[in-house]
Design a protein around this motif. Structure first.
Motif, PDB file in Angstrom:
ATOM      1  N   PRO A  26      40.263  28.110 106.825  1.00 17.76           N
ATOM      2  CA  PRO A  26      40.418  28.837 105.558  1.00 17.76           C
ATOM      3  C   PRO A  26      39.373  28.540 104.703  1.00 17.76           C
ATOM      4  N   SER A  27      38.574  27.599 104.592  1.00 25.31           N
ATOM      5  CA  SER A  27      36.967  27.761 103.512  1.00 25.31           C
ATOM      6  C   SER A  27      36.366  26.759 103.691  1.00 25.31           C
ATOM      7  N   THR A  28      35.574  26.804 103.999  1.00 29.66           N
ATOM      8  CA  THR A  28      34.556  25.828 104.687  1.00 29.66           C
ATOM      9  C   THR A  28      33.996  24.617 103.368  1.00 29.66           C
ATOM     10  N   ASN A  29      34.892  25.028 102.699  1.00 28.86           N
ATOM     11  CA  ASN A  29      34.223  24.000 101.224  1.00 28.86           C
ATOM     12  C   ASN A  29      35.875  23.570 100.959  1.00 28.86           C
ATOM     13  N   ASP A  30      37.147  23.974 101.343  1.00 26.49           N
ATOM     14  CA  ASP A  30      38.413  23.044 100.990  1.00 26.49           C
ATOM     15  C   ASP A  30      38.083  21.953 102.337  1.00 26.49           C
ATOM     16  N   ARG A  50      34.064  32.711 110.341  1.00 21.57           N
ATOM     17  CA  ARG A  50      35.457  33.262 109.790  1.00 21.57           C
ATOM     18  C   ARG A  50      35.116  32.623 108.870  1.00 21.57           C
ATOM     19  N   GLN A  51      35.809  32.595 107.884  1.00 16.68           N
ATOM     20  CA  GLN A  51      36.906  32.117 106.552  1.00 16.68           C
ATOM     21  C   GLN A  51      38.077  33.262 106.336  1.00 16.68           C
ATOM     22  N   THR A  52      39.157  32.415 106.257  1.00 16.49           N
ATOM     23  CA  THR A  52      40.021  33.492 105.957  1.00 16.49           C
ATOM     24  C   THR A  52      40.739  33.755 104.398  1.00 16.49           C
ATOM     25  N   GLY A  53      40.072  32.575 103.868  1.00 18.59           N
ATOM     26  CA  GLY A  53      40.354  32.354 102.743  1.00 18.59           C
ATOM     27  C   GLY A  53      39.520  31.700 101.808  1.00 18.59           C
ATOM     28  N   GLY A  54      37.903  32.420 101.994  1.00 20.46           N
ATOM     29  CA  GLY A  54      36.583  32.294 101.504  1.00 20.46           C
ATOM     30  C   GLY A  54      37.042  32.058 100.331  1.00 20.46           C
ATOM     31  N   ARG A  55      36.171  31.490  98.945  1.00 24.36           N
ATOM     32  CA  ARG A  55      36.158  31.477  97.840  1.00 24.36           C
ATOM     33  C   ARG A  55      34.894  31.457  96.910  1.00 24.36           C
ATOM     34  N   GLY A  56      34.931  32.590  96.024  1.00 25.59           N
ATOM     35  CA  GLY A  56      34.146  32.177  95.061  1.00 25.59           C
ATOM     36  C   GLY A  56      34.828  31.929  93.813  1.00 25.59           C
ATOM     37  N   ARG A  57      33.208  32.168  92.687  1.00 27.25           N
ATOM     38  CA  ARG A  57      33.447  31.303  91.477  1.00 27.25           C
ATOM     39  C   ARG A  57      34.684  32.469  90.801  1.00 27.25           C
ATOM     40  N   LEU A  58      35.228  31.062  89.260  1.00 28.58           N
ATOM     41  CA  LEU A  58      36.731  31.927  89.139  1.00 28.58           C
ATOM     42  C   LEU A  58      37.370  32.273  89.644  1.00 28.58           C
ATOM     43  N   SER A  61      37.918  35.937  95.729  1.00 29.20           N
ATOM     44  CA  SER A  61      37.707  35.955  97.017  1.00 29.20           C
ATOM     45  C   SER A  61      36.325  36.193  97.128  1.00 29.20           C
ATOM     46  N   PHE A  62      35.939  35.541  98.722  1.00 28.16           N
ATOM     47  CA  PHE A  62      34.880  35.942  99.249  1.00 28.16           C
ATOM     48  C   PHE A  62      34.681  36.444 100.027  1.00 28.16           C
ATOM     49  N   HIS A  63      34.765  37.796 101.063  1.00 26.89           N
ATOM     50  CA  HIS A  63      35.372  38.269 102.216  1.00 26.89           C
ATOM     51  C   HIS A  63      33.930  37.741 103.055  1.00 26.89           C
ATOM     52  N   ASN A 114      25.191  32.425  90.194  1.00 23.68           N
ATOM     53  CA  ASN A 114      25.282  32.124  91.773  1.00 23.68           C
ATOM     54  C   ASN A 114      24.793  32.377  92.715  1.00 23.68           C
ATOM     55  N   ASP A 115      24.919  34.516  92.038  1.00 26.27           N
ATOM     56  CA  ASP A 115      25.058  34.714  93.189  1.00 26.27           C
ATOM     57  C   ASP A 115      23.049  35.203  92.877  1.00 26.27           C
ATOM     58  N   LEU A 116      22.846  35.623  94.807  1.00 23.77           N
ATOM     59  CA  LEU A 116      21.597  36.073  95.144  1.00 23.77           C
ATOM     60  C   LEU A 116      22.496  37.127  96.122  1.00 23.77           C
ATOM     61  N   GLY A 124      25.093  37.421  98.240  1.00 19.04           N
ATOM     62  CA  GLY A 124      25.755  36.316  99.120  1.00 19.04           C
ATOM     63  C   GLY A 124      26.009  35.295  97.421  1.00 19.04           C
ATOM     64  N   GLY A 125      26.759  34.133  97.804  1.00 16.46           N
ATOM     65  CA  GLY A 125      26.879  33.286  96.441  1.00 16.46           C
ATOM     66  C   GLY A 125      27.385  31.944  96.857  1.00 16.46           C
ATOM     67  N   ILE A 126      27.070  31.788  95.605  1.00 18.31           N
ATOM     68  CA  ILE A 126      27.546  30.080  96.156  1.00 18.31           C
ATOM     69  C   ILE A 126      28.270  29.333  94.877  1.00 18.31           C
ATOM     70  N   LEU A 127      29.352  28.525  95.487  1.00 17.32           N
ATOM     71  CA  LEU A 127      30.678  28.021  94.821  1.00 17.32           C
ATOM     72  C   LEU A 127      29.754  26.013  94.933  1.00 17.32           C
ATOM     73  N   VAL A 143      28.615  22.085  97.999  1.00 13.85           N
ATOM     74  CA  VAL A 143      27.501  22.784  97.846  1.00 13.85           C
ATOM     75  C   VAL A 143      28.547  23.970  98.741  1.00 13.85           C
ATOM     76  N   GLY A 144      29.168  25.302  98.714  1.00 10.50           N
ATOM     77  CA  GLY A 144      28.738  26.373  99.156  1.00 10.50           C
ATOM     78  C   GLY A 144      28.358  27.780  99.424  1.00 10.50           C
ATOM     79  N   ILE A 145      28.026  27.808 100.144  1.00  9.38           N
ATOM     80  CA  ILE A 145      26.664  29.520 100.332  1.00  9.38           C
ATOM     81  C   ILE A 145      27.905  30.304 101.635  1.00  9.38           C
ATOM     82  N   GLY A 146      27.916  32.036 100.950  1.00 10.29           N
ATOM     83  CA  GLY A 146      28.240  32.664 101.944  1.00 10.29           C
ATOM     84  C   GLY A 146      27.638  33.354 101.411  1.00 10.29           C
ATOM     85  N   ILE A 147      26.169  33.981 102.656  1.00  6.03           N
ATOM     86  CA  ILE A 147      25.588  34.885 103.011  1.00  6.03           C
ATOM     87  C   ILE A 147      25.997  36.140 104.024  1.00  6.03           C
TER      88      ILE A 147
HETATM   89  C1  BTN Z   1      31.086  33.131  94.496  1.00  2.00           C
HETATM   90  O1  BTN Z   1      30.550  34.690  94.666  1.00  2.00           O
HETATM   91  O2  BTN Z   1      31.449  33.690  93.485  1.00  2.00           O
HETATM   92  C2  BTN Z   1      30.414  32.422  95.459  1.00  2.00           C
HETATM   93  C3  BTN Z   1      30.607  32.639  96.983  1.00  2.00           C
HETATM   94  C4  BTN Z   1      30.511  31.682  97.593  1.00  2.00           C
HETATM   95  C5  BTN Z   1      31.348  31.878  99.285  1.00  2.00           C
HETATM   96  C6  BTN Z   1      30.793  30.437  99.915  1.00  2.00           C
HETATM   97  S1  BTN Z   1      31.111  30.834 101.611  1.00  2.00           S
HETATM   98  C7  BTN Z   1      31.465  29.249 102.342  1.00  2.00           C
HETATM   99  C8  BTN Z   1      32.414  28.684 100.962  1.00  2.00           C
HETATM  100  N1  BTN Z   1      33.117  28.378 101.001  1.00  2.00           N
HETATM  101  C9  BTN Z   1      34.276  29.156 100.258  1.00  2.00           C
HETATM  102  O3  BTN Z   1      34.955  29.096 100.179  1.00  2.00           O
HETATM  103  N2  BTN Z   1      33.465  29.802  99.554  1.00  2.00           N
HETATM  104  C10 BTN Z   1      31.876  29.354  99.791  1.00  2.00           C
END
Ligand code: BTN
Length: 265
Positions: A26-30, A50-58, A61-63, A114-116, A124-127, A143-147
Motif C-alpha cells: 500500500p505505502s512503503t512509509n506505512d 508499486r504502491q497502491t496507496g502512495g501518500r504525499g504531504r497534506l 496521493s502519490f501516483h 519537499n518536491d524535487l 518526485g517528492g518526500i514524505l 523518510v519516504g521518497i518517490g521519484i
Molecule cells: C509528496 O508528493 O508530497 C510526497 C510524496 C512522497 C511519496 C513517497 S513514495 C515512497 C513513500 N511512500 C509513500 O506512501 N509516500 C512516500
C-alpha cells in the motif's frame, strides 16, 4: 531488483543488508513505520516496485505505477528530540538532489519544502513522518521518497500531465533504477551521519537548490490563499514570506503549501 541494488553498494556499506524489496505494498512509509515500531534498526530500507496507496504531504496521493518509479522509505533513529528535526525534510531533499545528480547527471531543483522539480514540473517528492514514544520523545523517523523515473508524458494520468515529469523526460535518457536506488541509499546514509551536526551547511546548500526562494507565491492555508514573496528559508527549514503589507512571517511545512503565481511552481 534487491540483489542489483546491493551490487551497486560496497560490501561494507552499513545499510546494505537492511534493504527489503516488495513487488507491491500500500505505502512503503506505512510498512517502514510498522517495522520501526517493532524496533527495526536505523537504515532499514523498504523498496517497492508499486504502491497502491502512495501518500504525499497534506493527505495527497502519490501516483506509484509499476516499473516506472522509485518508492523508498528509510528508518532513521537520530538521538534527539522531535523539535531538533525540523530540517529533516530539507536534508532529505538535499540528499536526493545529490543522488539524482550522481545517477542521472541532472540536478533537480527543490520546490519548498519537499518536491524535487525540473523545469517547473514535479519529478518526485518526500514524505517525512516521526514516530513518538507515549512520553512524546522521538522513537524514530521515516523518510519516504518517490521519484518518477521512466514515464513518458502519456504514462501520467491526464490530471498530472501538466505538472509531472520523469527523469526520462527531463534528461532525455534512461536512468537505471537500481543505480539510482543505491545512490539514494548512500546519500541518505551520509545525510544520517551529519543530520545533527551539519544543519547549517546543509541548509546553505538547500537554499541554492530551492527554486521557491525569490518568487512571488500563493500561500495556501486551510481554505485561505494569500499572495506573498518567498524571501528565504530560515535555519529550521521554515519559509520566510513577505506580504504586500510589508509584514513578514515564517511558515512551517506542516501547515501550508505554496504555489507559484502562474502554476505549480
Ligand atoms: C509528496 O508528493 O508530497 C510526497 C510524496 C512522497 C511519496 C513517497 S513514495 C515512497 C513513500 N511512500 C509513500 O506512501 N509516500 C512516500
Amino acid at each position: 531488483m534487491l540483489s542489483e541494488v546491493q551490487a551497486h553498494l560496497p560490501i561494507s556499506h552499513p545499510w546494505r543488508e537492511r534493504i527489503h524489496f516488495f513487488q507491491c505494498v500500500p505505502s512503503t512509509n506505512d510498512l517502514a513505520k510498522e517495522l520501526a515500531r517493532k524496533d527495526a534498526p536505523e537504515g532499514t530500507v523498504i523498496l517497492a516496485d508499486r504502491q497502491t496507496g502512495g501518500r504525499g504531504r497534506l493527505g495527497r496521493s502519490f501516483h506509484s505505477p509499476s516499473g516506472m518509479g522509485i518508492y523508498m522509505s528509510v528508518i532513521l533513529r537520530p538521538k534527539c528530540q522531535p523539535s531538533e528535526l525540523m530540517h529533516l525534510t530539507c536534508a532529505t531533499a538535499q540528499a536526493m538532489c545529490d543522488a539524482v545528480e550522481r545517477a542521472a547527471s541532472i540536478r533537480p531543483g527543490i520546490k519548498w519544502i519537499n518536491d524535487l522539480v525540473w523545469q517547473k514540473k514535479k519529478l518526485g517528492g518526500i514524505l517525512t513522518e516521526l514516530i513518538l514514544t507515549p512520553a512524546g520523545d522521538l522513537d524514530s523517523a521515516v523518510v519516504g521518497i518517490g521519484i518518477n523515473c521512466s514515464q513518458a508524458a502519456e504514462d501520467f494520468p491526464p490530471e498530472l500531465r501538466p505538472i509531472a515529469t520523469s527523469l526520462l523526460l527531463a534528461s532525455g535518457r534512461k536512468t537505471d533504477r537500481t543505480t539510482l536506488c543505491a545512490a539514494m541509499i548512500d546519500a541518505l546514509y551520509s545525510m544520517s551521519e551529519t543530520l545533527l551536526t551539519g544543519r547549517e551547511v546543509m541548509l546553505e546548500r538547500y537554499r541554492r537548490d530551492c527554486v521557491t526562494i525569490g518568487q512571488d507565491v500563493i500561500l495556501l492555508r486551510g481554505n485561505s490563499s494569500v499572495e506573498a514573496y518567498a524571501a528565504g528559508v530560515d535555519d529550521t527549514g521554515g519559509l520566510i514570506l513577505r506580504f504586500p503589507s510589508g509584514e513578514t512571517e515564517t511558515v512551517q511545512s506542516g501547515e501550508v503549501s505554496v504555489r507559484g503565481m502562474f502554476g505549480y511552481i
